[in-house]
Design an enzyme around this catalytic site. Sequence first.
Site, PDB file in Angstrom:
ATOM      1  N   PHE A 193      -2.890  13.164 -37.939  1.00  0.00           N
ATOM      2  CA  PHE A 193      -4.278  13.316 -37.545  1.00  0.00           C
ATOM      3  C   PHE A 193      -4.658  12.287 -36.479  1.00  0.00           C
ATOM      4  CE2 PHE A 193      -3.807  14.506 -41.968  1.00  0.00           C
ATOM      5  CZ  PHE A 193      -4.554  15.671 -42.113  1.00  0.00           C
ATOM      6  N   ASP A 194      -5.482  12.705 -35.543  1.00  0.00           N
ATOM      7  CA  ASP A 194      -6.203  11.776 -34.677  1.00  0.00           C
ATOM      8  C   ASP A 194      -7.282  11.103 -35.518  1.00  0.00           C
ATOM      9  OD1 ASP A 194      -7.287  10.626 -32.227  1.00  0.00           O
ATOM     10  OD2 ASP A 194      -8.873  12.127 -32.445  1.00  0.00           O
ATOM     11  N   LEU A 195      -7.884  10.043 -35.003  1.00  0.00           N
ATOM     12  CA  LEU A 195      -8.945   9.344 -35.747  1.00  0.00           C
ATOM     13  C   LEU A 195     -10.328   9.611 -35.148  1.00  0.00           C
ATOM     14  CD1 LEU A 195      -9.512   7.308 -38.098  1.00  0.00           C
ATOM     15  CD2 LEU A 195      -9.528   5.536 -36.323  1.00  0.00           C
ATOM     16  N   ASP A 196     -10.604   9.025 -33.966  1.00  0.00           N
ATOM     17  CA  ASP A 196     -11.929   9.159 -33.351  1.00  0.00           C
ATOM     18  C   ASP A 196     -12.205  10.611 -32.975  1.00  0.00           C
ATOM     19  OD1 ASP A 196     -12.289   6.410 -33.494  1.00  0.00           O
ATOM     20  OD2 ASP A 196     -11.482   6.062 -31.501  1.00  0.00           O
ATOM     21  N   ASP A 215      -9.031  16.385 -31.695  1.00  0.00           N
ATOM     22  CA  ASP A 215     -10.260  16.953 -31.141  1.00  0.00           C
ATOM     23  C   ASP A 215     -10.288  17.009 -29.627  1.00  0.00           C
ATOM     24  OD1 ASP A 215     -12.286  14.517 -30.035  1.00  0.00           O
ATOM     25  OD2 ASP A 215     -10.638  13.891 -31.312  1.00  0.00           O
TER      26      ASP A 215
END
Length: 223
Positions: free
Chosen positions: A8-11, A165
């Site tokens: 997963f990406d975070l921001d 995202d």
Amino acid sequence: MNTKAILFDLDGTITDTIPIVLSAFQKTFHLFSLHYPGDDILRPQIGRQIEHIFGDFFSEELIPKVVQIYREQYLSCQKETSPSLFSGVFEGLFSFSKCSLPMGIVTTKLRSFTLPILERFEIDSFFSVVVGAEDVEHCKPHPEPLLFAAKKLNVLPEECLYIGDSLSDAKAAISAGMPFFGVLTGVGEKEELLEYGEVFLDLQECSQKILSHKKDYFRVEKQ
């Protein structure tokens, strides 16, 4: 798909930190007495390596100092405005954990910044690996961080699913040979993310669809 790990990406994917990032950008430009280009210019750049973002506006010799100032401003802004989890993130992560697959975070944020955020929201236990900017030479959209995470999890890149995202996330995943799923909680537009993979409103919708069609997405080997 033969997925054996989920990254997963975070921001913009898990944490709603984009307002903090933009505030830190703005303060950094002002401290260097430069006109702030505007949120509409910098928001789509979030997810790129921070040195590359500032490289579009500052001279090369100034970049190390600019990055240092930005990180100081980010920490200050984070204390003033605490980040939050997007709605449904905890539920989505909990649902993914039922797949019994290792999960990890791959972010352009420093790992030393990331770990306290994960601990604050009590989601750190979901992740077997956290890869930040200090762990690699090249950040997203370069594939190196995703390949490093796959190696740490002892799985092949094509056996990882990356959820993010932004276009930076999507391009990094495709370059690494990983399937990509997009969420619309961050900076990416649906039309542009659809060119790289399936797109969902948020992490919870993503987990619900995947788990309701588990055989279409995962072929998990029995232990």
